[in-house]
Design an enzyme around this catalytic site. Structure first.
Site, PDB file in Angstrom:
ATOM      1  N   ASP A   1     -47.213 -43.931  33.804  1.00  0.00           N
ATOM      2  CA  ASP A   1     -46.983 -43.217  32.554  1.00  0.00           C
ATOM      3  C   ASP A   1     -47.869 -41.982  32.540  1.00  0.00           C
ATOM      4  O   ASP A   1     -49.088 -42.082  32.737  1.00  0.00           O
ATOM      5  CB  ASP A   1     -47.309 -44.105  31.354  1.00  0.00           C
ATOM      6  CG  ASP A   1     -46.278 -45.206  31.150  1.00  0.00           C
ATOM      7  OD1 ASP A   1     -45.258 -45.204  31.871  1.00  0.00           O
ATOM      8  OD2 ASP A   1     -46.490 -46.055  30.272  1.00  0.00           O
TER       9      ASP A   1
ATOM     10  N   ASP B   1     -35.291 -49.458  24.503  1.00  0.00           N
ATOM     11  CA  ASP B   1     -36.624 -49.848  24.037  1.00  0.00           C
ATOM     12  C   ASP B   1     -36.481 -50.452  22.652  1.00  0.00           C
ATOM     13  O   ASP B   1     -36.041 -49.767  21.716  1.00  0.00           O
ATOM     14  CB  ASP B   1     -37.552 -48.633  23.982  1.00  0.00           C
ATOM     15  CG  ASP B   1     -37.621 -47.896  25.312  1.00  0.00           C
ATOM     16  OD1 ASP B   1     -37.604 -48.580  26.353  1.00  0.00           O
ATOM     17  OD2 ASP B   1     -37.691 -46.656  25.306  1.00  0.00           O
TER      18      ASP B   1
END
EC number: 5.3.1.16
Length: 255
Positions: free
Chosen positions: A8, A129
């Site tokens: 990330d 998500d």
């Protein structure tokens, strides 16, 4: 089924968030391309990258790191975060990215997904998500009333590569995956599914192998690898088709 290490990116650094909270961030020391190269050397077959800055704002800000990673590693990379146009996708493919992940843009512009999946068959991944079964967007900041299962059913009509399903409540916790959620998604689509969120031990990976026959093709792991909970080589042995023993399937569980 394969292990997919995660990187990330935020402000040019490798970070991990806790349950998707930008205020609960942990930075890691390696530069992004060094981390990617390390994962490759440890046996990774693919790398998952998310531009968190772009996911939040919609504007790419980590392209230097992305291009460097694509140049340095010899394994496929898949990238998500703020990908909301054909131009952006073509730009990422020009860097050497193998697949792109669409999240917010997929939800807001389903026609775009249809067109892109036709133009780039099996190179578009849909990122779902979810928190409590409902989809979150814009870097998990905004919560919708859209059910994850409804989106999966709709996008299963297109020629996409896979779904990545992330349970936000488990992400970054190291407390195990939401197997009920994963199983629910697998039961409603024939598209391959990649699980994400919550893996904290090798036993979590072992447990997920019981879903392989339903179409689970991979699992994304971040924090557990950064904190050395297990090695990529150990995970590869667990997930390999040549593993010595499968997880016994509890027939009552799948009834």
């Amino acid at each position: 089924m394969k292990l997919i290490p995660a990187i990330d990116l935020m402000n040019g650094k490798c970070v991990r968030l806790f349950k998707g909270d930008f205020n609960k961030r942990k930075d890691f020391s390696r530069k992004p391309y060094e981390q990617a190269k390390y994962w490759e050397e440890q046996g990774a077959k693919c790398i998952h990258i998310v531009d968190l800055d772009a996911a939040k704002s919609g504007y790419p800000s980590n392209d230097q790191s992305i291009k460097k990673i694509a140049k340095e590693v010899n394994i496929p990379i898949q990238i998500g975060g703020g990908i909301r146009s054909l131009e952006r996708i073509e730009q990422l493919f020009s860097y050497g990215v193998d697949k792109v992940i669409m999240g917010t843009s997929a939800i807001e512009n389903k026609e775009l997904v249809k067109n892109l999946s036709t133009k780039f068959p099996r190179r578009i991944i849909i990122g779902i998500d979810a928190k409590d079964g409902k989809v979150s967007t814009r870097g998990w900041i905004e919560q919708s009333d859209v059910l994850a299962t409804d989106l999966v059913k709709e996008f299963s009509k297109f020629e996409i590569a896979s779904f990545i399903v992330t349970d936000i409540n488990t992400d970054g916790t190291l407390e195990g995956t939401n197997e009920v959620f994963i199983k629910k998604i697998l039961e409603i689509t024939d598209i391959p599914v990649i699980a994400s969120g919550g893996v904290g031990a090798i036993s979590d990976l072992l447990s997920l192998t019981k879903f392989e026959h339903l179409g689970l093709c991979g699992v994304i792991v971040g924090k557990a690898l950064y904190e050395n909970k297990f090695k990529i080589s150990e995970a590869n042995n667990i997930l390999s088709p040549e593993r010595l023993q499968d997880i016994p399937i509890n027939k009552d569980y799948f009834a």
